[in-house]
Scaffold this motif. Structure first.
Motif, short mmCIF file in Angstrom:
data_model
loop_
_atom_site.label_atom_id
_atom_site.label_comp_id
_atom_site.label_asym_id
_atom_site.label_seq_id
_atom_site.Cartn_x
_atom_site.Cartn_y
_atom_site.Cartn_z
N GLU A 14 28.26 5.76 40.63
CA GLU A 14 29.09 4.86 39.84
C GLU A 14 30.57 4.95 40.23
N PHE A 15 30.96 6.08 40.80
CA PHE A 15 32.33 6.24 41.27
C PHE A 15 32.47 5.89 42.76
N GLY A 16 31.36 5.53 43.39
CA GLY A 16 31.42 5.16 44.80
C GLY A 16 31.01 6.27 45.75
N PHE A 17 30.59 7.43 45.22
CA PHE A 17 30.16 8.54 46.07
C PHE A 17 28.63 8.52 46.16
N THR A 18 28.13 7.98 47.24
CA THR A 18 26.68 7.81 47.41
C THR A 18 26.06 8.91 48.26
N ARG A 19 26.88 9.71 48.93
CA ARG A 19 26.36 10.77 49.80
C ARG A 19 26.89 12.11 49.29
N GLU A 136 41.18 5.15 49.97
CA GLU A 136 40.38 4.66 48.85
C GLU A 136 39.75 5.82 48.09
N VAL A 137 39.27 6.80 48.84
CA VAL A 137 38.67 7.98 48.20
C VAL A 137 39.72 8.72 47.36
N ASP A 138 40.90 8.89 47.92
CA ASP A 138 41.96 9.60 47.19
C ASP A 138 42.38 8.84 45.94
N GLU A 139 42.34 7.52 46.00
CA GLU A 139 42.69 6.72 44.83
C GLU A 139 41.63 6.87 43.74
N ILE A 140 40.35 6.91 44.15
CA ILE A 140 39.28 7.15 43.18
C ILE A 140 39.49 8.49 42.49
N TRP A 141 39.84 9.50 43.30
CA TRP A 141 40.06 10.82 42.71
C TRP A 141 41.27 10.83 41.80
N ASN A 142 42.32 10.16 42.18
CA ASN A 142 43.53 10.10 41.34
C ASN A 142 43.22 9.47 39.98
N ARG A 143 42.35 8.48 39.97
CA ARG A 143 42.04 7.77 38.72
C ARG A 143 40.94 8.45 37.91
N HIS A 144 39.98 9.06 38.58
CA HIS A 144 38.81 9.56 37.86
C HIS A 144 38.49 11.03 38.15
N GLY A 145 39.41 11.74 38.78
CA GLY A 145 39.13 13.10 39.21
C GLY A 145 38.69 14.03 38.10
N ARG A 146 39.33 13.96 36.96
CA ARG A 146 38.98 14.89 35.88
C ARG A 146 37.55 14.66 35.40
N GLU A 147 37.16 13.38 35.31
CA GLU A 147 35.80 13.08 34.88
C GLU A 147 34.78 13.49 35.95
N ILE A 148 35.10 13.23 37.21
CA ILE A 148 34.20 13.60 38.30
C ILE A 148 34.02 15.12 38.34
N TRP A 149 35.14 15.84 38.19
CA TRP A 149 35.07 17.31 38.18
C TRP A 149 34.21 17.80 37.03
N ALA A 150 34.41 17.24 35.84
CA ALA A 150 33.66 17.69 34.67
C ALA A 150 32.16 17.46 34.85
#
Length: 238
Positions: A14-19, A136-150
């Motif tokens: 859902e965040f664009g990380f398919t691999r 693009e990956v860094d922008e995803i992390w900047n916006r959603h990093g805390r949720e992805i980490w959790a």
């Protein structure tokens, strides 16, 4: 574990990380991560890539794996590109870099999880579909990093409570039982009386458990089985 992995794959997609490539070891010593067979690995990477990455031993030289041994947190794969541009890679790292390039695996982020002991290390590499740039990956992390980490950290913590079935052969119920009794301080004679077997049969089960776990002594077998969550576990129904 399959359920946890399926959930994490769906959540990261859902965040664009398919691999995804997840690794866990409880046998780290210095820079060495332990026997390959003692490392739990789950991946959605191309199987041909994984064969070359693992069987060729390239994971020992992966910059992000080395970084994860000594660090906790997240790191952009931009760091790898910067090392390559600055000529800081050794020959093994360069081989891995070229392999990654051939599979379009040059953009992503690596998470290294907090560890509970000096011997435990775990992390996950998150990569997008081919063609997605690192910006693009860094922008995803900047916006959603805390949720992805959790989400990844919770999944990792759940995995560490599940039996890690990466022994040479899975332990049988009887092998688990006798190892648990050894862990409780019982002698072979004690165990034979408790479980209703002969001492020779108990010794046979202990020998087979040692072989399955790839260790030389029963004490090592108890420790390793415990680290792999293969003993002292509540039986799950269904």
């Amino acid at each position: 574990m399959e359920d946890v992995w399926a959930y994490l794959r769906g959540a990261m997609a859902e965040f664009g990380f398919t691999r995804l490539l997840y690794g866990l070891t409880s046998h780290r010593s210095g820079l060495h991560l332990g026997d390959r067979q003692d490392i739990t690995i789950m991946s959605t990477f191309d199987p041909d890539y994984m064969a070359r990455f693992l069987d060729g031993g390239l994971y020992f030289h992966a910059p992000m794996v080395r970084w994860g041994i000594d660090n906790v947190g997240a790191r952009s794969w931009r760091w790898i590109a910067e090392r390559a541009e600055a000529g800081l890679m050794d020959s093994a790292e360069e081989r891995l870099f070229e392999l990654n390039r051939s599979y379009d695996l040059l953009t992503g982020v690596t998470l290294s999880f907090p560890h509970s002991s000096q011997r435990t290390r775990a992390g996950i590499g998150l990569a997008p579909d081919p063609g997605v740039e690192q910006d693009e990956v860094d922008e995803i992390w900047n916006r959603h990093g805390r949720e992805i980490w959790a989400l990844n950290n919770v999944a990792h913590l759940k995995i560490t409570t599940l039996p890690l079935l990466n022994a040479r052969r899975p332990l049988t119920p009887r092998q688990r039982e006798v190892l648990e009794w050894v862990g409780d301080g019982k002698t072979t004679a004690d165990i034979a009386t408790i479980v209703g077997l002969t001492a020779a049969t108990v010794e046979k089960h202990l020998r087979l458990a040692r072989e399955s776990l790839g260790v030389e002594t029963t004490a090592q077998a108890v420790l390793k089985a415990s680290l792999l969550n293969q003993i002292y576990q509540v039986e799950r129904s269904g």
